[in-house]
Design a protein around this motif. Structure first.
Motif, PDB file in Angstrom:
ATOM      1  N   GLY A  58      -2.624   2.751  -6.071  1.00 41.37           N
ATOM      2  CA  GLY A  58      -3.225   2.438  -7.363  1.00 41.37           C
ATOM      3  C   GLY A  58      -3.926   1.105  -7.420  1.00 41.37           C
ATOM      4  N   ASP A  59      -3.948   0.388  -6.306  1.00 41.24           N
ATOM      5  CA  ASP A  59      -4.614  -0.915  -6.276  1.00 41.24           C
ATOM      6  C   ASP A  59      -6.099  -0.693  -6.008  1.00 41.24           C
ATOM      7  OD1 ASP A  59      -5.257  -3.563  -6.161  1.00 41.24           O
ATOM      8  OD2 ASP A  59      -3.667  -4.114  -4.767  1.00 41.24           O
ATOM      9  N   LEU A  60      -6.831  -0.362  -7.072  1.00 43.07           N
ATOM     10  CA  LEU A  60      -8.231  -0.004  -6.930  1.00 43.07           C
ATOM     11  C   LEU A  60      -9.050  -1.143  -6.345  1.00 43.07           C
ATOM     12  CD1 LEU A  60      -8.817   1.920 -10.274  1.00 43.07           C
ATOM     13  CD2 LEU A  60      -8.175   2.811  -8.037  1.00 43.07           C
ATOM     14  N   GLY A  61      -9.659  -0.889  -5.208  1.00 40.38           N
ATOM     15  CA  GLY A  61     -10.507  -1.881  -4.556  1.00 40.38           C
ATOM     16  C   GLY A  61      -9.785  -2.713  -3.516  1.00 40.38           C
ATOM     17  N   LEU A  62      -8.451  -2.696  -3.533  1.00 44.28           N
ATOM     18  CA  LEU A  62      -7.689  -3.494  -2.551  1.00 44.28           C
ATOM     19  C   LEU A  62      -6.565  -2.644  -1.969  1.00 44.28           C
ATOM     20  CD1 LEU A  62      -7.486  -6.906  -4.460  1.00 44.28           C
ATOM     21  CD2 LEU A  62      -8.894  -6.377  -2.461  1.00 44.28           C
ATOM     22  N   SER A  63      -6.920  -1.487  -1.502  1.00 47.73           N
ATOM     23  CA  SER A  63      -5.942  -0.548  -0.963  1.00 47.73           C
ATOM     24  C   SER A  63      -5.339  -1.071   0.337  1.00 47.73           C
ATOM     25  CB  SER A  63      -6.633   0.794  -0.708  1.00 47.73           C
ATOM     26  OG  SER A  63      -5.758   1.690  -0.070  1.00 47.73           O
ATOM     27  N   ASN A  64      -4.026  -0.843   0.529  1.00 50.27           N
ATOM     28  CA  ASN A  64      -3.430  -1.264   1.802  1.00 50.27           C
ATOM     29  C   ASN A  64      -2.365  -0.318   2.345  1.00 50.27           C
ATOM     30  OD1 ASN A  64      -1.281  -1.826   0.098  1.00 50.27           O
ATOM     31  ND2 ASN A  64      -1.625  -4.041   0.119  1.00 50.27           N
ATOM     32  N   ILE A  65      -2.098   0.801   1.668  1.00 50.54           N
ATOM     33  CA  ILE A  65      -1.153   1.767   2.221  1.00 50.54           C
ATOM     34  C   ILE A  65      -1.642   2.248   3.581  1.00 50.54           C
ATOM     35  CG2 ILE A  65      -0.333   4.147   1.996  1.00 50.54           C
ATOM     36  CD1 ILE A  65       0.257   3.678  -0.875  1.00 50.54           C
ATOM     37  N   HIS A  66      -2.935   2.537   3.672  1.00 49.49           N
ATOM     38  CA  HIS A  66      -3.473   3.052   4.937  1.00 49.49           C
ATOM     39  C   HIS A  66      -3.369   2.029   6.063  1.00 49.49           C
ATOM     40  CE1 HIS A  66      -6.912   0.775   3.408  1.00 49.49           C
ATOM     41  NE2 HIS A  66      -7.444   0.828   4.613  1.00 49.49           N
ATOM     42  N   LEU A  67      -3.426   0.728   5.729  1.00 46.89           N
ATOM     43  CA  LEU A  67      -3.298  -0.312   6.742  1.00 46.89           C
ATOM     44  C   LEU A  67      -1.891  -0.340   7.313  1.00 46.89           C
ATOM     45  CD1 LEU A  67      -5.298  -3.205   5.032  1.00 46.89           C
ATOM     46  CD2 LEU A  67      -6.052  -1.697   6.878  1.00 46.89           C
ATOM     47  N   MET A  68      -0.885  -0.201   6.444  1.00 48.85           N
ATOM     48  CA  MET A  68       0.492  -0.190   6.924  1.00 48.85           C
ATOM     49  C   MET A  68       0.786   1.029   7.777  1.00 48.85           C
ATOM     50  SD  MET A  68       3.149  -1.762   4.198  1.00 48.85           S
ATOM     51  CE  MET A  68       3.036  -3.473   3.670  1.00 48.85           C
ATOM     52  N   LEU A  69       0.146   2.139   7.447  1.00 47.25           N
ATOM     53  CA  LEU A  69       0.377   3.379   8.190  1.00 47.25           C
ATOM     54  C   LEU A  69      -0.458   3.459   9.462  1.00 47.25           C
ATOM     55  CD1 LEU A  69       0.444   5.896   5.208  1.00 47.25           C
ATOM     56  CD2 LEU A  69       2.393   5.224   6.627  1.00 47.25           C
ATOM     57  N   GLY A  70      -1.449   2.585   9.567  1.00 45.85           N
ATOM     58  CA  GLY A  70      -2.322   2.635  10.738  1.00 45.85           C
ATOM     59  C   GLY A  70      -3.238   3.843  10.730  1.00 45.85           C
ATOM     60  N   ILE A  71      -3.578   4.295   9.532  1.00 43.45           N
ATOM     61  CA  ILE A  71      -4.451   5.466   9.381  1.00 43.45           C
ATOM     62  C   ILE A  71      -5.708   5.033   8.639  1.00 43.45           C
ATOM     63  CG2 ILE A  71      -4.686   7.764   8.370  1.00 43.45           C
ATOM     64  CD1 ILE A  71      -1.645   8.027   8.501  1.00 43.45           C
ATOM     65  N   THR A  72      -6.861   5.374   9.191  1.00 42.80           N
ATOM     66  CA  THR A  72      -8.123   5.080   8.518  1.00 42.80           C
ATOM     67  C   THR A  72      -8.646   6.363   7.893  1.00 42.80           C
ATOM     68  OG1 THR A  72      -8.653   3.347  10.130  1.00 42.80           O
ATOM     69  CG2 THR A  72     -10.468   4.194   8.781  1.00 42.80           C
ATOM     70  N   PRO A  73      -8.523   6.502   6.567  1.00 42.22           N
ATOM     71  CA  PRO A  73      -8.980   7.738   5.921  1.00 42.22           C
ATOM     72  C   PRO A  73     -10.499   7.874   6.030  1.00 42.22           C
ATOM     73  CG  PRO A  73      -7.556   6.433   4.471  1.00 42.22           C
ATOM     74  CD  PRO A  73      -7.940   5.548   5.607  1.00 42.22           C
ATOM     75  N   PRO A  74     -10.978   9.046   6.411  1.00 36.25           N
ATOM     76  CA  PRO A  74     -12.431   9.240   6.486  1.00 36.25           C
ATOM     77  C   PRO A  74     -13.077   9.184   5.105  1.00 36.25           C
ATOM     78  CG  PRO A  74     -11.277  11.313   6.826  1.00 36.25           C
ATOM     79  CD  PRO A  74     -10.238  10.234   6.835  1.00 36.25           C
ATOM     80  N   LYS A  75     -12.316   9.532   4.083  1.00 41.43           N
ATOM     81  CA  LYS A  75     -12.811   9.515   2.708  1.00 41.43           C
ATOM     82  C   LYS A  75     -11.758   8.880   1.810  1.00 41.43           C
ATOM     83  CE  LYS A  75     -16.503  12.144   3.617  1.00 41.43           C
ATOM     84  NZ  LYS A  75     -17.911  11.719   3.415  1.00 41.43           N
ATOM     85  N   ASN A  76     -12.205   8.227   0.739  1.00 39.80           N
ATOM     86  CA  ASN A  76     -11.274   7.655  -0.230  1.00 39.80           C
ATOM     87  C   ASN A  76     -11.834   7.831  -1.645  1.00 39.80           C
ATOM     88  OD1 ASN A  76     -13.146   5.444  -0.678  1.00 39.80           O
ATOM     89  ND2 ASN A  76     -12.417   4.598   1.264  1.00 39.80           N
ATOM     90  N   LEU A  77     -11.222   7.151  -2.612  1.00 37.69           N
ATOM     91  CA  LEU A  77     -11.635   7.343  -3.997  1.00 37.69           C
ATOM     92  C   LEU A  77     -13.098   7.003  -4.234  1.00 37.69           C
ATOM     93  CD1 LEU A  77      -8.571   6.016  -6.029  1.00 37.69           C
ATOM     94  CD2 LEU A  77      -9.334   8.374  -5.758  1.00 37.69           C
TER      95      LEU A  77
END
Length: 276
Positions: free
Chosen positions: A56-75
Motif C-alpha cells: 500500500g505504499d504507493l510510489g515507494l513499494s518494497n515488498i518485491h525488494l525483500m522477496l528478490g522478485i522484480t514484477p514485470p507489471k505493477n500498479l
C-alpha cells in the motif's frame, strides 16, 4: 514449496468464501513492518489459507525488494492501461501472491480519485472469494492512505519497537486514527525486544497514554525478539525466518481472525474515506 497445514482460523457460518482484511502500519519506518507482513502472509498460507499481500505504499513499494522478485507489471501499468489487474498479481507460491505499487512512481501518490476508484473496484472483484486474507503493508506515518486503509480493515495492526521515537510515533499514529477516523480497537506488536517483559512494558506505556488522551483501546498481540541475523536475510532477499515465524505464529493465535465484515464492506468504507 512450504508444506501446507490446516489453520484453525474461525470463519462465520455461511461465510465460507468471505475475504478478511488486515492492515499492518507503523508510526515510523525501520520497525520491521514489511518483514512482519511478509512472514505473516507466509504463515497463513502454509496453514491452508489463500493470501494476497498488497504493497500500500504507493510510489515507494518494497515488498518485491525483500522477496528478490522484480514484477514485470505493477500498479502503474494498471493505471496507465498497459496491464489488467490479473497481470500485476505476482505469485510467491501457489495461493500466496503479492501486488507491487512500484518504486518511486510519483504519479501514484497523487492519482485522481476516479482512477483510484477504478483500481479499488477491480481489486475488490479480483480479491473477493479468491483469497481468504488480504494483507496491506501500509506506508509508515500518518499518510492519508494509511489512515484510510487501517481504519477500514477488520484487523488493524500497529508495529513499534522499544525505541522512544518509535513509541512516540506509534502513539501519534493511533491518536490521529482515533480522532480523525474513529478507530478504537487495534492490535499492537512490539518488535525487536530483548524479552517479553520489555514488550509488555512498551504496550503498557502506549495503553496508558491512549486511555488518558484518546478513546482508543489497544490490545497487546505480543512481541518479537531482536534477531541480528534478519539483517543478513533482508540483504540476501530471503525474508522468511524460522525464529520470526515461530513468534509470529504465537501472535496470530491471539488475534481475532474472524472473516466477517460489518457495517459495509472493507472496500465501501475505504472508498468513502478516500473520497473525502
Amino acid at each position: 514449496m512450504m508444506e501446507r497445514q490446516a489453520l484453525p482460523l474461525k470463519i462465520l457460518e455461511g461465510k465460507e468464501r468471505s475475504t478478511g482484511y488486515i492492515s499492518v502500519a507503523s508510526g515510523k519506518g525501520g520497525v520491521g513492518k514489511t518483514l512482519i507482513t511478509i512472514n505473516m502472509g507466509r504463515i497463513m498460507y502454509s496453514r491452508g489459507k489463500r493470501v494476497l499481500l498488497i504493497d500500500g505504499d504507493l510510489g515507494l513499494s518494497n515488498i518485491h525488494l525483500m522477496l528478490g522478485i522484480t514484477p514485470p507489471k505493477n500498479l502503474y501499468h494498471f493505471f496507465s492501461g498497459d496491464a489488467a489487474i490479473e497481470d500485476i498479481v505476482v505469485p510467491i507460491e501457489e495461493g500466496f501472491d503479492f501486488i507491487s505499487s512500484g518504486s518511486g512512481i510519483r504519479e501514484l501518490v497523487s492519482m485522481p480519485f476516479s482512477k483510484l476508484k477504478t483500481l479499488l473496484l477491480r481489486l475488490q472483484e479480483f480479491a473477493e472469494g479468491r483469497y481468504d486474507w488480504v494483507i496491506f503493508d501500509t506506508p509508515p506515518g500518518i499518510h492519508s492512505d494509511t489512515l484510510a486503509i487501517v481504519s477500514s480493515s477488520q484487523i488493524p495492526i500497529v508495529i513499534t519497537t522499544p525505541e522512544p521515537t518509535a513509541i512516540a510515533d506509534a502513539y501519534g499514529l493511533v491518536k490521529v486514527m482515533n480522532s480523525g477516523e474513529g478507530l478504537k480497537e487495534f492490535f499492537l506488536i512490539v518488535n525487536k525486544v530483548s524479552n517479553e517483559y520489555e514488550g509488555k512494558k512498551v504496550y503498557e506505556s502506549i495503553r496508558v497514554v491512549c486511555e488518558k488522551y484518546t478513546t482508543a483501546e489497544p490490545k497487546y498481540a505480543g512481541s518479537i525478539r531482536y534477531y541480528p541475523n534478519l539483517i543478513k536475510r533482508i540483504i540476501n532477499q530471503n525474508p522468511f525466518d524460522n525464529n520470526l515465524i515461530r513468534e509470529l505464529s504465537q501472535i496470530l493465535g491471539r488475534l481475532s481472525l474472524v472473516q466477517n465484515v460489518s457495517k459495509g464492506s472493507f472496500w465501501e468504507r475505504l472508498l468513502a474515506k478516500l473520497r473525502r
